[in-house]
Design an enzyme around this catalytic site. Structure first.
Site, PDB file in Angstrom:
ATOM      1  N   GLU A 148       0.844  -1.199   0.000  1.00  0.00           N
ATOM      2  CA  GLU A 148       0.000   0.000   0.000  1.00  0.00           C
ATOM      3  C   GLU A 148       0.878   1.248   0.000  1.00  0.00           C
ATOM      4  O   GLU A 148       1.899   1.299   0.688  1.00  0.00           O
ATOM      5  CB  GLU A 148      -0.905  -0.015   1.225  1.00  0.00           C
ATOM      6  CG  GLU A 148      -1.938   1.112   1.275  1.00  0.00           C
ATOM      7  CD  GLU A 148      -2.893   0.947   2.448  1.00  0.00           C
ATOM      8  OE1 GLU A 148      -3.336   1.973   2.991  1.00  0.00           O
ATOM      9  OE2 GLU A 148      -3.184  -0.198   2.839  1.00  0.00           O
ATOM     10  N   ASP A 150       0.312   5.357   0.524  1.00  0.00           N
ATOM     11  CA  ASP A 150      -0.736   6.234   1.060  1.00  0.00           C
ATOM     12  C   ASP A 150      -0.401   7.714   0.991  1.00  0.00           C
ATOM     13  O   ASP A 150       0.697   8.131   1.380  1.00  0.00           O
ATOM     14  CB  ASP A 150      -0.969   5.943   2.558  1.00  0.00           C
ATOM     15  CG  ASP A 150      -1.615   4.600   2.799  1.00  0.00           C
ATOM     16  OD1 ASP A 150      -2.195   4.039   1.867  1.00  0.00           O
ATOM     17  OD2 ASP A 150      -1.531   4.115   3.938  1.00  0.00           O
ATOM     18  N   GLU A 152      -2.519  10.490   3.092  1.00  0.00           N
ATOM     19  CA  GLU A 152      -3.616  10.715   4.031  1.00  0.00           C
ATOM     20  C   GLU A 152      -3.563  12.164   4.495  1.00  0.00           C
ATOM     21  O   GLU A 152      -2.541  12.623   5.010  1.00  0.00           O
ATOM     22  CB  GLU A 152      -3.517   9.770   5.226  1.00  0.00           C
ATOM     23  CG  GLU A 152      -3.759   8.313   4.856  1.00  0.00           C
ATOM     24  CD  GLU A 152      -3.646   7.377   6.040  1.00  0.00           C
ATOM     25  OE1 GLU A 152      -4.515   6.504   6.176  1.00  0.00           O
ATOM     26  OE2 GLU A 152      -2.684   7.526   6.821  1.00  0.00           O
ATOM     27  N   THR A 166       2.192  10.428   4.616  1.00  0.00           N
ATOM     28  CA  THR A 166       2.451   9.396   3.624  1.00  0.00           C
ATOM     29  C   THR A 166       2.945   8.154   4.343  1.00  0.00           C
ATOM     30  O   THR A 166       3.568   8.230   5.399  1.00  0.00           O
ATOM     31  CB  THR A 166       3.487   9.860   2.590  1.00  0.00           C
ATOM     32  OG1 THR A 166       4.693  10.267   3.261  1.00  0.00           O
ATOM     33  CG2 THR A 166       2.952  11.041   1.779  1.00  0.00           C
ATOM     34  N   ARG A 321      10.754   5.052  19.150  1.00  0.00           N
ATOM     35  CA  ARG A 321       9.601   4.269  18.698  1.00  0.00           C
ATOM     36  C   ARG A 321       9.980   2.817  18.378  1.00  0.00           C
ATOM     37  O   ARG A 321       9.168   1.913  18.537  1.00  0.00           O
ATOM     38  CB  ARG A 321       8.992   4.936  17.468  1.00  0.00           C
ATOM     39  CG  ARG A 321       7.834   4.174  16.842  1.00  0.00           C
ATOM     40  CD  ARG A 321       7.326   4.894  15.607  1.00  0.00           C
ATOM     41  NE  ARG A 321       6.267   4.161  14.934  1.00  0.00           N
ATOM     42  CZ  ARG A 321       5.718   4.522  13.789  1.00  0.00           C
ATOM     43  NH1 ARG A 321       6.134   5.619  13.188  1.00  0.00           N
ATOM     44  NH2 ARG A 321       4.759   3.798  13.240  1.00  0.00           N
TER      45      ARG A 321
END
Length: 331
Positions: A148, A150, A152, A166, A321
């Site tokens: 995918e 993206d 958004e 993105t 993260r």
């Protein structure tokens, strides 16, 4: 004079030249796209043939640019609703409108799937208080191990800017987000958003300006989307659990319906065969040209400018993260 390198297509032309002047304009990379699939021929002029070929080609380019700059497919030629068709407003001669209210969002999808190429849409985002809403324009394959790509567009409260997120999914795994601000008001007018996908890299572009590059680093052991045909999609939906200020600002349904407008649909890509999922018809396409393996000097300057002025978040810089940084961030 340095020979002119060119790609000639049956419906469009992409040209790579040494810098030349046409009037007061300096050209080094000239693209004339349209939504049809191209079969292309690669070539190089000789020094002796430069004058005749360049004059003829540039005349064709200038004329074609005028003709194709306003040409695009009708919605029904390429797309169909896939979710809540009653929330999609289509009127002859008007941009298509996707609406979101407290009962549903909506979306549309391409009738075909594609393996490499470029897709573009002109989008005018939700005006006013759009907090909690997301407008998406993306390519995706099917299944849990899907690929995918993206765009958004994350809504915000009145007066606060949109953020563009993105993301790239490979074999069902994403977590490759970048977020950018925009250098214009995306609710005031239509702007062109494009995804270019080839064997070298993925480009996310805004009005032709590269916003993000995701390079193919398979040589370093990094997965890259290359063998799953993808459809083209657009939708508007409620994501107030995360979209605006980390979910702290919720959708204000008193401002519904939230409306995003679309027009200028273009798919310039290789249509996938239903039986095999491979590229139908074979041949060589403009996005496979060696010159498409990277950005031109001007495009590299544009990308640096976007990264310096408008990059808000980059997963490759978010070390807390990840227990282990993604491979593409290291290689």
């Amino acid at each position: 004079m340095t020979p002119l390198q060119y790609v000639s297509c049956n419906g469009g032309v992409q040209v790579y030249t040494p810098p030349i002047k046409v009037g007061r304009v300096k050209l080094s990379h000239f693209i004339i796209p349209n939504y049809k699939v191209h079969h292309c021929v690669f070539g190089k002029t000789t020094e002796m043939g430069w004058s005749k070929v360049s004059r003829t080609l540039l005349c064709c380019l200038c004329l074609a640019a005028l003709l194709t700059s306003v040409s695009s497919a009708d919605f029904g030629d390429l797309f169909q609703p896939y979710w809540a068709a009653d929330h999609i407003v289509a009127m002859d001669g008007e941009p298509l409108k996707l609406t979101l209210d407290n009962t549903s969002g909506c979306g549309f999808e391409s009738k075909k799937k594609y393996l490499f190429g470029q897709t573009s849409m002109q989008i005018k985002l939700v005006e006013g208080d759009s907090a909690g809403t997301v407008t998406a324009f993306y390519m995706s394959s099917d299944g849990p191990n899907h690929n995918e790509l993206d765009f958004e567009f994350l809504g915000n409260v009145t007066g606060e800017p949109y953020l563009v997120q993105t993301n790239v999914y490979v074999n069902g795994t994403g977590n490759r987000e970048q977020r950018h601000s925009l250098w214009f008001d995306p609710t005031a007018d239509f702007h062109t958003y494009s995804i270019l996908w080839n064997r070298y890299h993925i480009r996310f572009l805004v009005d032709g300006v590269p916003m993000r590059m995701f390079a193919n680093k398979e040589a370093a052991g990094v997965l890259y989307p290359k063998d799953q045909a993808m459809g083209v999609y657009a939708s508007v939906w409620n994501a107030d659990d995360w979209a605006t200020q980390g979910g702290r600002v919720k959708t204000n349904w008193s401002h519904a319906p939230f409306v995003t407008a679309f027009r200028g649909y273009e798919i310039d890509a290789c249509e996938a065969e239903e039986a095999t999922g491979g590229c139908a018809g074979g041949g060589v396409f403009w996005w496979d040209a060696p010159a498409m393996s990277g950005l031109s000097p001007h495009q590299r300057r544009q990308l640096r400018w976007v990264q310096r002025r408008h990059l808000v978040y980059d997963y490759c810089k978010d070390r807390p993260r990840f227990h282990e940084m993604p491979g593409e961030c290291l290689s």
